[in-house]
Design an enzyme around this catalytic site. Structure first.
Site, short mmCIF file in Angstrom:
data_model
loop_
_atom_site.label_atom_id
_atom_site.label_comp_id
_atom_site.label_asym_id
_atom_site.label_seq_id
_atom_site.Cartn_x
_atom_site.Cartn_y
_atom_site.Cartn_z
N HIS A 240 42.86 46.54 102.37
CA HIS A 240 41.92 45.41 102.30
C HIS A 240 42.03 44.53 103.56
CE1 HIS A 240 41.15 46.08 97.98
NE2 HIS A 240 42.44 46.13 97.78
C1 BDR Z 1 43.28 41.00 98.36
O1 BDR Z 1 44.20 40.51 97.38
C2 BDR Z 1 45.51 40.75 97.78
O2 BDR Z 1 46.23 41.35 96.74
C3 BDR Z 1 45.47 41.60 99.02
O3 BDR Z 1 46.50 41.21 99.93
C4 BDR Z 1 44.10 41.36 99.58
O4 BDR Z 1 44.08 40.29 100.50
C5 BDR Z 1 42.49 42.14 97.74
O5 BDR Z 1 41.76 41.71 96.64
#
Ligand code: BDR
Ligand code: CA
Length: 314
Positions: A240
């Site tokens: 992500h």
């Molecule tokens: C986002 O939430 C966190 O768990 C990850 O680091 C990322 O930034 C994904 O939904």
């Protein structure tokens, strides 16, 4: 090459850490600071992870403490332990930093001072909740005039990962995101629409290990943890946060759509929802460019190369 000055504001976090490592391998950017926000784990843990990471990778980048609760002040919400591990870096344990210490400024002060210092050139990469940026905007009314662009991981036009409609970073602090979206800062949003497609496998882990560098091995260890979380159906090694980094320095791996977005700050089922007006039904002024399509092989190769490059200074 003239480097673009960036602050990374994050909630490190397994994929935040991989984004930081990859950023260190981007020759077009200079990471001038890392600011910490409560999110995946409490702020104290995030900040310690950031400082330990910088010491482990032998860099000299200021690391700041930041917001420990969302704007609403209604207590912090963190990811469940089995997502990033109780300490945020999965099963990776870094030594406590001994030769680096925290910058004395709190995130909002640091971000504002750097924005003024760089006179309109500063760019922000936000890979956690938006609390620090919202506080900076609220505390310093002229801040937005000095920011060139903000790239963030968060939201979704299609549905959430915390519940039916909210993505985690937005869900933690929707009021903060609302504040940022209604400021004059130009924003690019990289949400689940594209980040859900960034699944890494043992193949990428093996390539990272083959680099034989601290950076490659650390990224591989983080990915390994992500691939072996309790529920592999949901907790894959998704990149992500590195994809938000790509939107800043390798935008050609995605296609974007400009539109109006707001976040739901109320609602029984929808708090934290990002309402993306992709069809311009509301006829409101565009406030975001959203990444909507991804060329995954392009991104994957770029990410591996950046992590390899990061290790070349070893
Ligand atoms: C986002 O939430 C966190 O768990 C990850 O680091 C990322 O930034 C994904 O939904
Ligand atoms: Ca994150």
């Amino acid at each position: 090459m003239k480097k673009r000055p960036f602050i990374i504001d994050c909630d490190t976090g397994t994929d935040d850490a991989i984004a930081i490592i990859a950023a260190l391998g981007c020759e077009e950017m200079e990471v001038i600071g890392i600011t910490s926000c409560s999110g995946n784990v409490p702020e104290q843990t995030v900040a310690r992870n950031n400082l330990n990471l910088i010491e482990y990778l032998e860099r000299d980048i200021p690391v700041c403490h930041g917001a420990w609760m969302p704007l609403s002040g209604s207590g912090s919400m963190h990811a469940e332990d089995h997502i990033h591990g109780s300490q945020g870096l999965g099963s990776v344990v870094l030594n406590d930093a001994v030769s680096h210490s925290f910058d004395p400024r709190i995130a909002s002060q640091f971000i504002y001072e750097k924005a003024v210092q760089y006179q309109g050139e500063l760019e922000l990469l936000v890979t956690g909740p938006m609390t620090n940026i919202a506080i900076t905007i609220l505390e310093h009314p002229d801040f937005c005039d000095y920011v060139k662009h903000l790239y963030f991981m968060g939201g979704s036009a299609i549905g959430g990962n915390v519940n039916t409609s909210a993505e985690f970073n937005i869900w933690v602090d929707p009021e903060a995101v609302h504040t940022v979206l209604f400021s004059s800062v130009a924003c690019t949003m990289v949400g689940l629409d594209v980040t859900n497609l960034t699944v890494m496998t043992e193949k990428e882990e093996e390539i990272l290990r083959s680099f034989g560098t601290k950076e490659g091995t650390l990224a591989a260890d983080l990915m390994h943890y992500m691939m072996h979380r309790e529920n592999p159906e949901f907790y894959l090694a998704r990149m992500h946060d590195p994809l938000a980094l790509a939107s800043a320095v390798f935008p050609q791996c995605m296609k974007y759509q400009d539109c109006f977005i707001d976040t739901e700050t109320r609602g029984t089922y929808t708090r934290g929802h990002t309402a993306a007006d992709l069809r311009n039904k509301l006829q409101k002024e565009v406030n975001v460019s959203i990444a909507m399509e991804l060329d995954f092989p392009m991104f994957r190769n770029w990410l591996l190369e950046r992590i390899q490059k990061a290790g070349e200074t070893d």
